[in-house]
Scaffold this active site. Structure first.
Site, PDB file in Angstrom:
ATOM      1  N   GLY A 141       0.873  -1.188   0.000  1.00  0.00           N
ATOM      2  CA  GLY A 141       0.000   0.000   0.000  1.00  0.00           C
ATOM      3  C   GLY A 141       0.888   1.208   0.000  1.00  0.00           C
ATOM      4  O   GLY A 141       1.272   1.671  -1.039  1.00  0.00           O
ATOM      5  N   THR A 142       1.341   1.676   1.058  1.00  0.00           N
ATOM      6  CA  THR A 142       2.565   2.509   1.082  1.00  0.00           C
ATOM      7  C   THR A 142       2.449   3.998   0.983  1.00  0.00           C
ATOM      8  O   THR A 142       1.668   4.557   0.191  1.00  0.00           O
ATOM      9  CB  THR A 142       3.502   2.128  -0.085  1.00  0.00           C
ATOM     10  OG1 THR A 142       3.780   0.768   0.003  1.00  0.00           O
ATOM     11  CG2 THR A 142       4.803   2.881   0.000  1.00  0.00           C
ATOM     12  N   THR A 143       3.335   4.609   1.759  1.00  0.00           N
ATOM     13  CA  THR A 143       3.723   5.979   1.466  1.00  0.00           C
ATOM     14  C   THR A 143       5.240   5.990   1.435  1.00  0.00           C
ATOM     15  O   THR A 143       5.874   5.505   2.367  1.00  0.00           O
ATOM     16  CB  THR A 143       3.269   6.940   2.574  1.00  0.00           C
ATOM     17  OG1 THR A 143       1.925   6.678   2.878  1.00  0.00           O
ATOM     18  CG2 THR A 143       3.473   8.367   2.155  1.00  0.00           C
TER      19      THR A 143
END
Lengths: 246, 216
Positions: free
Chosen positions: B17-19
């Protein structure tokens, strides 16, 4: 059928002669001495050292671009003796093999495995008719994570072995006898002693007094396990120490 | 509902998912990422470090499909290992970014991963490169991953030229914190990597140590 039917090609490609010799492999060994250089490697108690002559035959040559010492991985170094072009080819292959090993298996290759891999490749050249053996010999040095300092050598015949000390090149017989004598009593060699013994070996068999610019020295030590070549000032310091001891 | 299939997380692709974010300062770079890996609705790993080393002073931040991103990073790491031996010195950040871009572009139909490459080399100092979908562009800072959409406004407003190392680290931590709060696919802890001439420093900031803003 006593002569066999190879019609005298046994000297031209790597097939057996009637006496069971591989002439091409023997010629490859002679090619190593052709370069006229000798290299020495010595394993100390917590370091490994390789020394080779630095001959710059042409006054127009930029000596900083001439070298026979190469990094194969950050931790494994080597000195090449023999044909320059063959040497570079083997070094490049070694680097690729080391990189592939790390990619495939997830850990750094060790010097003994890399040496075996190169020896296996050299062996293939002694069986294939379309490729000649390489006219160079590689001495590998590293700090093995389990075994400590290690020194390995592989030659055009596909033979490889670990050594306490070894020499390759034009004066290898004399150098090997010198090393046998000095290491007969199995002395404990500190790093400085190992470097100085290697330099003295070369100086003795070549009957030369070296200047710092005429030598290349590569080392791995316990405190600095990455392979590095000594600077001119460090070589000078060792030469001075040898002169003072005499 | 006879014959209910296997749990959703077994069939969903594992995505990070991530940032992710990387920013350049005078003399180095700071990279930051969250730590959540999701497969559909479930969190498969809540402490994954998405900042992957490509070389001593070059790191990349992974986003998109976890497997695709990791594989690209490992391949480029292998190529840089051999390349740095051949050239006899540390590779340029641009080289690492180009290697990543070449793989991303060649296999752009099969892969779905975006890597931000950042590091320090002695020619150009700190550099950040974005390689989205096979393009290569150098930027003062770059954000990526699903969480990045929530913080474009923040980074655009807060970024100033000429921030020093500490200010960049704070900027990264603030951005990650805001994104992790709003994006369902980002969360966990924040990983920070600071690279400069003297070395590489890795840091973890646990969830409760992250900065809080208006509603927290």
């Amino acid at each position: 059928m006593s002569r066999g039917s190879n019609a005298g090609f046994d000297r031209h490609i790597t097939i057996f002669s009637p006496e069971g010799r591989l002439y091409q492999v023997e010629y490859a060994f002679k090619a190593i001495s052709q370069s006229g250089l000798t290299s020495v490697g010595i394993r100390g108690s917590d370091s490994v050292v390789v020394v080779t002559q630095k001959k710059v035959p042409d006054k127009l040559l930029d000596s900083s671009t001439v070298t026979n010492m190469f990094h194969l991985t950050p931790r494994i170094g080597c000195v090449m003796t023999g044909h320059n072009a063959d040497s570079r080819s083997q070094v490049h292959r070694a680097r690729v093999e080391a990189g592939e090993w790390k990619y495939k298996f997830g850990y750094d290759i060790t010097a003994d495995v890399l040496c075996r891999r190169l020896a296996d490749i050299s062996q293939v050249y002694t069986q294939n008719a379309e490729m000649r053996p390489l006219g160079c010999c590689m001495i590998l040095v590293a700090m093995d994570p389990q075994q400590g300092p290690v020194l390995y050598k592989c030659d055009p015949a596909g033979y490889y072995c670990g050594f306490r000390a070894t020499a390759v090149g034009a004066k290898q017989t004399e150098a090997n006898s010198y090393l046998e004598k000095k290491l007969k009593k199995k002395p404990e060699l500190s790093h400085d002693r190992a470097v100085q013994m290697a330099i003295s070996c070369l100086a003795s068999v070549l009957s030369m007094d070296f200047k710092a610019t005429e030598l290349e020295i590569g080392v791995v030590t316990k405190d600095k396990p990455k392979f590095r070549t000594l600077l001119e000032a460090e070589i000078e310091a060792h030469l001075v120490a040898i002169a003072e001891r005499e | 509902m006879l014959g209910e299939a296997e749990p959703q997380w077994l069939s969903e692709e594992v995505k990070t998912g991530t940032t992710i974010i990387a920013i350049e300062f005078n003399g180095g770079v700071v990279l930051g990422s969250d730590s959540r890996v999701s497969a559909g609705e479930s969190v498969v790993n809540r402490v994954m470090n998405k900042l992957s080393p490509l070389h001593d002073k070059i790191y990349c931040a992974l986003s998109g499909s976890a497997a695709d991103a990791q594989t690209i990073a490992e391949m480029v790491n292998y190529q840089l290992d051999v390349h740095s031996m051949e050239i006899g010195e540390d590779p340029q950040v641009r080289s690492a970014a180009t290697l990543v871009k070449n793989i991303s572009y060649k296999y752009k139909e099969e892969l779905s991963a975006h890597l931000i490459v950042a590091g320090w080399d002695r020619r150009e100092g700190g550099q950040v490169f974005a390689t989205l979908k096979g393009l290569l562009t150098r930027q003062p800072f770059a954000v990526g991953g699903s969480g990045s959409s929530y913080v474009y406004g923040f980074v655009d407003a807060e970024y100033r030229k000429g921030m020093n190392k500490k200010e960049c680290q704070q900027f990264v931590v603030n951005t990650l914190s805001l994104a992790m709060k709003r994006d369902g696919s980002s969360g966990g802890v924040a990983y920070l990597v600071t690279i400069d001439e003297h070395g590489t420093e890795e840091k973890v900031i646990l969830g409760n140590d992250l900065p809080t803003f208006f509603d927290q």
